[in-house]
Scaffold this motif. Sequence first.
Motif, PDB file in Angstrom:
ATOM      1  N   TYR A  37       0.807  -1.218   0.000  1.00 12.43           N
ATOM      2  CA  TYR A  37       0.000   0.000   0.000  1.00 12.43           C
ATOM      3  C   TYR A  37       0.845   1.275   0.000  1.00 12.43           C
ATOM      4  O   TYR A  37       0.305   2.366   0.096  1.00 12.43           O
ATOM      5  N   ARG A  38       2.167   1.153  -0.117  1.00 17.78           N
ATOM      6  CA  ARG A  38       3.045   2.325  -0.053  1.00 17.78           C
ATOM      7  C   ARG A  38       3.118   3.011  -1.411  1.00 17.78           C
ATOM      8  O   ARG A  38       3.646   2.452  -2.367  1.00 17.78           O
ATOM      9  N   LYS A  39       2.627   4.217  -1.475  1.00 16.07           N
ATOM     10  CA  LYS A  39       2.612   4.969  -2.731  1.00 16.07           C
ATOM     11  C   LYS A  39       4.010   5.422  -3.140  1.00 16.07           C
ATOM     12  O   LYS A  39       4.309   5.537  -4.314  1.00 16.07           O
ATOM     13  N   ARG A  40       4.849   5.692  -2.169  1.00 17.76           N
ATOM     14  CA  ARG A  40       6.195   6.187  -2.464  1.00 17.76           C
ATOM     15  C   ARG A  40       7.249   5.082  -2.383  1.00 17.76           C
ATOM     16  O   ARG A  40       8.433   5.353  -2.232  1.00 17.76           O
ATOM     17  N   LEU A  41       6.796   3.864  -2.521  1.00 15.36           N
ATOM     18  CA  LEU A  41       7.693   2.718  -2.498  1.00 15.36           C
ATOM     19  C   LEU A  41       8.766   2.876  -3.567  1.00 15.36           C
ATOM     20  O   LEU A  41       8.478   3.234  -4.708  1.00 15.36           O
ATOM     21  N   LYS A  42      10.018   2.642  -3.194  1.00 13.82           N
ATOM     22  CA  LYS A  42      11.134   2.746  -4.126  1.00 13.82           C
ATOM     23  C   LYS A  42      11.358   1.388  -4.787  1.00 13.82           C
ATOM     24  O   LYS A  42      11.837   0.455  -4.160  1.00 13.82           O
ATOM     25  N   VAL A  43      11.002   1.284  -6.057  1.00 10.52           N
ATOM     26  CA  VAL A  43      11.153   0.048  -6.808  1.00 10.52           C
ATOM     27  C   VAL A  43      12.545   0.026  -7.436  1.00 10.52           C
ATOM     28  O   VAL A  43      12.957   0.996  -8.064  1.00 10.52           O
ATOM     29  N   LYS A  44      13.259  -1.080  -7.243  1.00  7.74           N
ATOM     30  CA  LYS A  44      14.648  -1.175  -7.689  1.00  7.74           C
ATOM     31  C   LYS A  44      14.839  -2.351  -8.651  1.00  7.74           C
ATOM     32  O   LYS A  44      13.944  -3.172  -8.825  1.00  7.74           O
ATOM     33  N   ARG A  45      16.022  -2.431  -9.242  1.00 13.91           N
ATOM     34  CA  ARG A  45      16.342  -3.531 -10.158  1.00 13.91           C
ATOM     35  C   ARG A  45      16.118  -4.877  -9.474  1.00 13.91           C
ATOM     36  O   ARG A  45      16.476  -5.058  -8.319  1.00 13.91           O
ATOM     37  N   GLY A  46      15.554  -5.811 -10.232  1.00 20.18           N
ATOM     38  CA  GLY A  46      15.301  -7.147  -9.692  1.00 20.18           C
ATOM     39  C   GLY A  46      13.918  -7.299  -9.083  1.00 20.18           C
ATOM     40  O   GLY A  46      13.476  -8.408  -8.830  1.00 20.18           O
ATOM     41  N   ASP A  47      13.222  -6.182  -8.840  1.00 24.97           N
ATOM     42  CA  ASP A  47      11.883  -6.235  -8.265  1.00 24.97           C
ATOM     43  C   ASP A  47      10.857  -6.583  -9.328  1.00 24.97           C
ATOM     44  O   ASP A  47      11.085  -6.380 -10.529  1.00 24.97           O
ATOM     45  N   LYS A  48       9.714  -7.090  -8.868  1.00 21.52           N
ATOM     46  CA  LYS A  48       8.587  -7.364  -9.761  1.00 21.52           C
ATOM     47  C   LYS A  48       7.339  -6.722  -9.174  1.00 21.52           C
ATOM     48  O   LYS A  48       7.074  -6.826  -7.973  1.00 21.52           O
ATOM     49  N   VAL A  49       6.596  -6.051 -10.029  1.00 18.22           N
ATOM     50  CA  VAL A  49       5.353  -5.397  -9.645  1.00 18.22           C
ATOM     51  C   VAL A  49       4.235  -5.998 -10.491  1.00 18.22           C
ATOM     52  O   VAL A  49       4.386  -6.145 -11.700  1.00 18.22           O
ATOM     53  N   GLU A  50       3.129  -6.361  -9.842  1.00 18.81           N
ATOM     54  CA  GLU A  50       1.989  -6.930 -10.551  1.00 18.81           C
ATOM     55  C   GLU A  50       0.780  -6.021 -10.389  1.00 18.81           C
ATOM     56  O   GLU A  50       0.492  -5.555  -9.288  1.00 18.81           O
ATOM     57  N   PHE A  51       0.090  -5.783 -11.508  1.00 21.89           N
ATOM     58  CA  PHE A  51      -1.129  -4.978 -11.490  1.00 21.89           C
ATOM     59  C   PHE A  51      -1.982  -5.324 -12.695  1.00 21.89           C
ATOM     60  O   PHE A  51      -1.476  -5.381 -13.821  1.00 21.89           O
ATOM     61  N   ASN A  52      -3.245  -5.550 -12.452  1.00 21.32           N
ATOM     62  CA  ASN A  52      -4.225  -5.730 -13.526  1.00 21.32           C
ATOM     63  C   ASN A  52      -3.816  -6.820 -14.524  1.00 21.32           C
ATOM     64  O   ASN A  52      -3.945  -6.653 -15.733  1.00 21.32           O
ATOM     65  N   GLY A  53      -3.297  -7.928 -14.008  1.00 23.19           N
ATOM     66  CA  GLY A  53      -2.914  -9.046 -14.859  1.00 23.19           C
ATOM     67  C   GLY A  53      -1.573  -8.890 -15.556  1.00 23.19           C
ATOM     68  O   GLY A  53      -1.171  -9.759 -16.328  1.00 23.19           O
ATOM     69  N   GLN A  54      -0.882  -7.788 -15.317  1.00 25.57           N
ATOM     70  CA  GLN A  54       0.427  -7.546 -15.921  1.00 25.57           C
ATOM     71  C   GLN A  54       1.522  -7.637 -14.861  1.00 25.57           C
ATOM     72  O   GLN A  54       1.322  -7.235 -13.722  1.00 25.57           O
TER      73      GLN A  54
END
Length: 68
Positions: A46-63
């Motif tokens: 739920y963190r809006k300002r989350l720092k996404v870095k190399r190697g991370d994976k984000v999932e949203f709306n089937g993507q």
Amino acid sequence: MIQFTLEGDYIPLIQLLKATNLVSSGGDAQMVVTDGMVKYNGDVDYRKRLKVKRGDKVEFNGQTIEII
């Protein structure tokens, strides 16, 4: 799967959702994160300002976005 090439050390989660065209605005990005519709490395985050870095994976709306 969407591969996103990171140019700095990180990208805020909301900016990532906009940059990959999965949402149309920053306001939409904030709403989907607040509503628990986004997973970060397999867990709802739920963190809006989350720092996404190399190697991370984000999932949203089937993507899945892979950060490279």
